[in-house]
Scaffold this active site. Structure first.
Site, PDB file in Angstrom:
ATOM      1  N   ASP A 257       0.818  -1.221   0.000  1.00 37.12           N
ATOM      2  CA  ASP A 257       0.000   0.000   0.000  1.00 37.12           C
ATOM      3  C   ASP A 257       0.851   1.270   0.000  1.00 37.12           C
ATOM      4  O   ASP A 257       0.678   2.141   0.862  1.00 37.12           O
ATOM      5  CB  ASP A 257      -0.934   0.013   1.217  1.00 37.12           C
ATOM      6  CG  ASP A 257      -1.723  -1.276   1.358  1.00 37.12           C
ATOM      7  OD1 ASP A 257      -2.192  -1.777   0.323  1.00 37.12           O
ATOM      8  OD2 ASP A 257      -1.879  -1.773   2.483  1.00 37.12           O
TER       9      ASP A 257
ATOM     10  N   GLU B  45     -11.440  -0.217  -3.622  1.00 31.98           N
ATOM     11  CA  GLU B  45     -10.726   0.240  -2.428  1.00 31.98           C
ATOM     12  C   GLU B  45      -9.562   1.135  -2.830  1.00 31.98           C
ATOM     13  O   GLU B  45      -9.332   1.430  -3.997  1.00 31.98           O
ATOM     14  CB  GLU B  45     -10.219  -0.968  -1.627  1.00 31.98           C
ATOM     15  CG  GLU B  45      -9.379  -1.929  -2.445  1.00 31.98           C
ATOM     16  CD  GLU B  45      -9.187  -3.282  -1.772  1.00 31.98           C
ATOM     17  OE1 GLU B  45      -9.800  -3.539  -0.720  1.00 31.98           O
ATOM     18  OE2 GLU B  45      -8.415  -4.091  -2.311  1.00 31.98           O
TER      19      GLU B  45
END
Length: 512
Positions: free
Chosen positions: A16, A182
């Site tokens: 991420d 997401e």
């Protein structure tokens, strides 16, 4: 001029990624889940070589990870710089709290000091991003829309100081058609608001998508042929897989770059095995038309810059992939070390030694066991702990362990016998199966513990000046595929139980 470089640019479990540039320095934040300090940080002046910084979360007032189960804790992080301050925004899944923490560069410009308190935002979701415009602060996040798990990207306006929601939440998008939308980021360019997303689930179907709108509150739309923007979901032979969770940023010459996560599965007996976890990748971006073009369209391990001379000109140093060594010669612990769920307050650093006292807590107990580890960074590598003679066993155990979560780990441990010898055990747990086998006996204290990582196997070895004992286990047992989850990667390090105390003089990780 740099002609090419290798992905990942940040090797090991660094998922991420979110990058911002402040002056001539880039700063990178990564998720850490149940590991501590929470939110990994690094900096670079050339994008290819990164220096680890102290992690953001070091106090329970910032985030309480003490009850974080495996694959919980700190989820996707967004890093931004606004009005002279850094901001990280994330969700601690163990508390299900979304919050901001503010940071400030130290006077020497070498590190970031983070506030010990957080600003909570009352939203029901994960993967938050923060966007600043005209004195306003907006948070985008993956929101849960019903009791059936339906997800959509939502947005709120907040008071930056208090976290109070001033408007929203309002739905921005269900995405471009993939499952599990997401990882949103808002990027503004030429009067358009671009919504960068991850879709397809964090697995082989993962992909990066994009929509845009003239209005920050939408509606956000796309065009035929744009999505997926970047993926390897239909390229099983590519060495990098699970491409997703991206961020876009610019270098000093206004060239665009994309950072994203990906994995490097090893091919073993017609199976793909991922022990390293999700890593940080980097690609040049051409954005001369309505939509950005990421590199040459395919996420590759080697990035050829021959068609990107402007990007190449900003890369001031060649990429150097080095082995990792810690001689414990600093007064503070290297930021590459991780613990579980909290700090080890009784860990000691002194004159080239690290002393780790034991605890009764084990991996599958919540809280913080006496374990300190670093990320596995290559499918084929060796990790070694060098033991100081001042190590004591008492009635406890100590040794080297590798884990991918609290229920999937392997360790080689020793304990002392009444006749001043040392029994060597294989301690392993795979789901609900536990192994505790005696491997043999040593006549003197070990000098090293070593873990040899190979694509198919992990080999745990303990040595004295004259003896050696070892065991081998399948790497599949400590893989993302083995636990059916893709959040974390293997962490390897020192593990001490009971009243034992392990004293180390060196730790090394080297590619084979």
């Amino acid at each position: 001029m740099i002609k090419n470089y290798q992905n990942p640019i940040r090797r090991g479990m660094y998922p991420d990624p979110s990058i911002v540039r402040v002056g001539d320095t880039y700063y990178l934040a990564n998720s850490t889940f149940e590991y501590y300090p929470g939110i990994a940080m690094a900096k670079s002046t050339d994008l290819l070589n990164w220096t680890s910084l102290t992690g953001v979360i070091q106090h329970p007032s910032q985030a309480d990870l003490s009850q974080a189960k495996s694959n919980e804790g700190i989820f996707t992080v967004s890093l931004r710089y606004h009005d002279g301050h850094f901001y990280v925004i994330t969700t601690n899944f163990a508390e299900f709290k979304t919050f901001l923490i503010r940071g400030t560069l130290t006077a020497d410009g070498q590190n970031i000091t983070w506030d010990q308190t957080r600003v909570e935002i009352d939203i029901a979701g994960i993967d938050p991003d923060i966007y600043f415009e005209a004195g306003h602060s907006y948070v985008q996040f993956t929101g849960y829309l019903d009791d059936q798990g339906t997800k959509g990207i939502q947005q709120v306006e907040i008071n930056l100081t208090t976290g109070k929601v001033l408007r929203g939440p309002e739905l921005l998008s269900y995405g471009a058609g993939g499952r599990d939308v997401e990882g949103p980021h808002i990027i503004k360019k030429t009067d358009w608001y671009y919504l960068l997303l991850a879709e397809g689930g964090t697995g082989v179907g993962h992909m990066i998508t994009m929509l845009r709108s003239r209005n920050l509150w939408g509606p956000f739309t796309t065009e035929p042929g744009v999505n997926p923007l970047f993926t390897n979901r239909d390229r099983a032979n590519e060495p990098l897989q699970n491409i997703g969770h991206a961020d876009l940023f610019q270098d000093p010459q206004h060239n665009w770059w994309l950072t994203c996560l990906g994995t490097q599965p090893a091919n073993v007996d017609f199976k793909q095995i991922t022990n390293i976890g999700r890593e940080t990748l980097l690609y040049p971006v051409t954005w001369n038309q309505a939509w950005p073009v990421i590199y040459q369209g395919v996420p590759t391990k080697t990035v050829d810059l021959s068609q990107f001379p402007r990007h190449a000109a900003t890369l001031t140093k060649p990429q150097v992939l080095t082995d990792w060594t810690d001689d414990f010669d600093k007064t503070t612990l290297s930021p590459d070390w991780l613990t579980l769920r909290g700090p080890l307050a009784d860990l000691q650093l002194n004159a080239g030694q690290l002393a780790l006292p034991g605890k009764d807590r084990r991996f599958n107990d919540l809280g913080t066991p006496a374990f300190i580890g670093i990320r596995q960074a290559e499918a084929t590598e060796t990790f070694t702990l060098t033991v100081d003679p001042s190590t004591t066993l008492g009635t406890g155990q100590l040794g080297l362990a590798s884990l991918i979560n609290a229920d999937h780990y392997a360790a080689i441990l020793i304990n002392a016998t009444d006749d001043h010898h040392y029994q060597v055990f294989r301690q392993q747990q795979i789901a609900d199966v536990q192994v505790h086998d005696l491997l043999g006996t040593l006549t003197e204290l070990p000098t090293t513990f070593t873990l040899t990582n190979e694509p198919a196997d992990k080999i745990f070895t303990v040595k004295t000046a004259t003896q050696s004992l070892s065991f081998k286990t399948s790497a599949l047992h400590l893989s993302n595929e083995g636990i059916a989850a893709l959040n974390t990667g293997d962490i390897q390090g020192a593990y001490v139980l009971g009243n034992a105390k392990l004293v180390l003089t060196k730790a090394t990780r080297s590619a084979q």
